[in-house]
Design a protein around this motif. Structure first.
Motif, PDB file in Angstrom:
ATOM      1  N   VAL A 182       0.835  -1.208   0.000  1.00  0.00           N
ATOM      2  CA  VAL A 182       0.000   0.000   0.000  1.00  0.00           C
ATOM      3  C   VAL A 182       0.871   1.261   0.000  1.00  0.00           C
ATOM      4  N   LEU A 183       1.921   1.273   0.828  1.00  0.00           N
ATOM      5  CA  LEU A 183       2.817   2.437   0.858  1.00  0.00           C
ATOM      6  C   LEU A 183       3.466   2.664  -0.503  1.00  0.00           C
TER       7      LEU A 183
ATOM      8  N   ALA B 202       2.346   1.709  -3.447  1.00  0.00           N
ATOM      9  CA  ALA B 202       1.331   2.119  -4.419  1.00  0.00           C
ATOM     10  C   ALA B 202       0.941   3.584  -4.236  1.00  0.00           C
ATOM     11  N   VAL B 203       0.788   4.016  -2.994  1.00  0.00           N
ATOM     12  CA  VAL B 203       0.448   5.422  -2.725  1.00  0.00           C
ATOM     13  C   VAL B 203       1.589   6.339  -3.170  1.00  0.00           C
ATOM     14  N   ALA B 204       2.816   5.941  -2.888  1.00  0.00           N
ATOM     15  CA  ALA B 204       3.964   6.745  -3.315  1.00  0.00           C
ATOM     16  C   ALA B 204       4.029   6.822  -4.839  1.00  0.00           C
TER      17      ALA B 204
ATOM     18  N   VAL C 144       1.507   6.659  -6.959  1.00  0.00           N
ATOM     19  CA  VAL C 144       0.450   7.566  -7.418  1.00  0.00           C
ATOM     20  C   VAL C 144       0.872   9.022  -7.191  1.00  0.00           C
ATOM     21  N   MET C 145       1.461   9.307  -6.040  1.00  0.00           N
ATOM     22  CA  MET C 145       1.915  10.672  -5.760  1.00  0.00           C
ATOM     23  C   MET C 145       3.029  11.094  -6.715  1.00  0.00           C
TER      24      MET C 145
ATOM     25  N   THR D  63      10.828   3.797  -0.786  1.00  0.00           N
ATOM     26  CA  THR D  63       9.508   4.402  -0.612  1.00  0.00           C
ATOM     27  C   THR D  63       9.513   5.417   0.527  1.00  0.00           C
TER      28      THR D  63
ATOM     29  N   ARG E  52       8.885  14.015  -1.622  1.00  0.00           N
ATOM     30  CA  ARG E  52       7.536  14.583  -1.644  1.00  0.00           C
ATOM     31  C   ARG E  52       7.456  15.961  -0.976  1.00  0.00           C
TER      32      ARG E  52
END
Length: 113
Positions: free
Chosen positions: A19-20, A22-24, A26-27, A74, A82
């Motif tokens: 999940v981490l 995948a979120v990274a 997308v960002m 990540t 980010r």
């Protein structure tokens, strides 16, 4: 019983890493390409490849060593890249919320009144 609990804990750990990543990813996709250069970070393509590999490894390759290596990448994206991209893009504190130039970290400065 203990083996079942360990298996559940490992499944939770693998899911969290996926999940981490995948979120990274997308960002990283949503950030502008020129923001990476302006923030003096690696290119957008570099981060897309690295985070994409992190997602693939977490989905397909059950090797904890590789998963931890990509987890480090990540985390670096979340804590270093980010925030720099947000600062360059104007998405940091007060960037898009309409704050004034006299706003401090705890609210507007009123000159001691």
């Amino acid at each position: 019983m203990l083996l079942t609990a360990f298996g559940g804990l490992m499944w939770l750990l693998y899911t969290a890493m996926l999940v981490l990543a995948a979120v990274a990813l997308v960002m990283a996709v949503l950030a502008r390409d020129d923001a990476y250069r302006a923030a003096n970070k690696q290119t957008k393509m570099f981060w897309l490849i690295l985070l994409g590999l992190a997602v693939v490894v977490n989905l397909l390759v059950p090797m904890l060593f590789l998963q931890i290596a990509f987890l480090v990448a990540t985390i670096v994206f979340f804590v270093d890249v980010r925030p720099a991209l947000q600062q360059v893009s104007g998405g940091g504190r007060g960037g898009r919320r309409g704050g004034s130039s006299s706003d401090g970290p705890y609210g507007p400065y009123n000159g001691g009144r």
